[in-house]
Design an enzyme around this catalytic site. Sequence first.
Site, PDB file in Angstrom:
ATOM      1  CD  GLU A  91      -1.292  -0.539   3.713  1.00 30.57           C
ATOM      2  OE1 GLU A  91      -1.818  -1.854   3.938  1.00 30.57           O
ATOM      3  OE2 GLU A  91      -1.905   0.335   4.260  1.00 30.57           O
ATOM      4  CB  CYS A 112       3.197   7.185   3.150  1.00 30.33           C
ATOM      5  SG  CYS A 112       4.107   5.953   4.354  1.00 30.33           S
ATOM      6  CB  CYS A 119       8.102  -5.633   7.970  1.00 29.56           C
ATOM      7  SG  CYS A 119       9.577  -5.006   8.761  1.00 29.56           S
ATOM      8  CB  CYS A 123       8.109  -2.824  15.561  1.00 34.74           C
ATOM      9  SG  CYS A 123       9.528  -2.881  14.743  1.00 34.74           S
ATOM     10  CB  CYS A 126       4.421  -2.472  13.311  1.00 34.04           C
ATOM     11  SG  CYS A 126       4.561  -1.975  11.613  1.00 34.04           S
ATOM     12  N   GLY A 166       7.314  -2.377   5.352  1.00 33.66           N
ATOM     13  CA  GLY A 166       8.794  -2.768   4.944  1.00 33.66           C
ATOM     14  C   GLY A 166       9.803  -2.141   5.629  1.00 33.66           C
ATOM     15  CD  GLU A 167      14.384  -0.706   8.368  1.00 33.23           C
ATOM     16  OE1 GLU A 167      13.491  -0.209   9.229  1.00 33.23           O
ATOM     17  OE2 GLU A 167      15.374   0.167   7.732  1.00 33.23           O
ATOM     18  CG  LEU A 222      14.379   6.422  19.697  1.00 29.20           C
ATOM     19  CD1 LEU A 222      15.739   6.089  19.292  1.00 29.20           C
ATOM     20  CD2 LEU A 222      14.503   7.910  20.406  1.00 29.20           C
ATOM     21  CB  CYS A 340       1.938   1.941   6.092  1.00 29.98           C
ATOM     22  SG  CYS A 340       1.962   2.995   4.811  1.00 29.98           S
TER      23      CYS A 340
END
Length: 356
Positions: A91, A112, A119, A123, A126, A166-167, A222, A340
């Site tokens: 997306e 974005c 991913c 986390c 997320c 994703g990272e 962070l 997202c």
Amino acid sequence: MKRPIKGLELEEFSEAMQSLGQPAYRAKQVFKWLYEKRKDRFEEMTDLPEALRKVLDEEFFITRHEAVKTTGSKDTTQKFLFELQDGQSIESVLIPASPALYGEPADRRTLCVSTQVGCAYGCKFCASGLDGWKRNLDAGEIVEQILAAERLSGEKINNLVFMGMGEPLANFDNVIKAIRIINAPWGIGIGARRITVSTSGLVPQIRMLADEPLQIRLAISLHGATDEVRNLIMPINKKYPVQELLDACEYFASRKKQKITFEYILISEINDGLDQAEALVRHARALHTKINLIPYNDVEGLQWKRPSITRQDAFLRVLEKQGIQATIRREKGHDIDAACGQLRLQNLKHKDLQST
Ligand code: SAH
Ligand code: SF4
């Protein structure tokens, strides 16, 4: 195998054309069709000889994302769910300017974008990682998100954040290549200072990014100001603890001579204590960073909650009182806009339901 032309830089494509016995200027001509006239079929590139159009068709393909679902409207945040060639989905989210709230320039339209399907970093707040990691996007699939969003919305995007699924730094080469294409005058032409890469804190790649000759911006997810708290939220902190991350940020800031942004999701009773605010002040002061506070968005299947407005304000006040530049994202419709990864997740569930 056919190559994705939207994932090629001009120089690469010129070389490919030359090795096909074509004059190099043809490459510029084709890119003009792609990025200025926005044509997605070689047969529409009418000033190319027919034989060449055929060759192009045999050697390359033009990535094109179709939206399988769009939510929102022209005046609000619009979310696009795109289905990829292999049936996976990603997306992109188009966010209009909100000058009244943040004093942003009124002409700002931010997209974005996603960089991976799923991913791997998991986390705990997320939606993107809930279904695991599937694959990296290639550079063309990243670039095409902007072209598709402009096509579907009729808007010109002039600000870009790599904060989708994703990272980005775990797909380093494709992301850098996409950024070069997005930034180039022969490509999409968005200024490097209007491109922000967000990372959960991949320390070696932050240093690599610092050494790239691109003046892009960096945001750090962070979400915890001490190892104790960050470990609860982001598994990557076990590998790259807070101090190592801050050292890499310092290196980045010194190479690029610019301010980094810390993203900090406020999660009730997890990381919203004032001791965290105090620790955050120390980090922000040492590195001259800005801070973006984001009230946690509920994610189906996750237990955490958003703190009350009073608690959010108390946290913000600690930062402000000590002279740290901080904002809190509190637009209307936040729940629908969400973060997202959430739209895709809903869609996957929907498909699961249909197939059972
Ligand atoms: N992997 C990168 C890029 C993804 S951006 C990174 O982690 O930085 C991830 C961002 O999405 C977070 O920093 C946060 O700003 C937002 N986000 C994800 N889940 C959220 C949630 N449940 N509530 C609020 N914001 C969320
Ligand atoms: Fe991956 Fe970023 Fe979500 Fe963490 S916050 S799971 S790194 S997309």
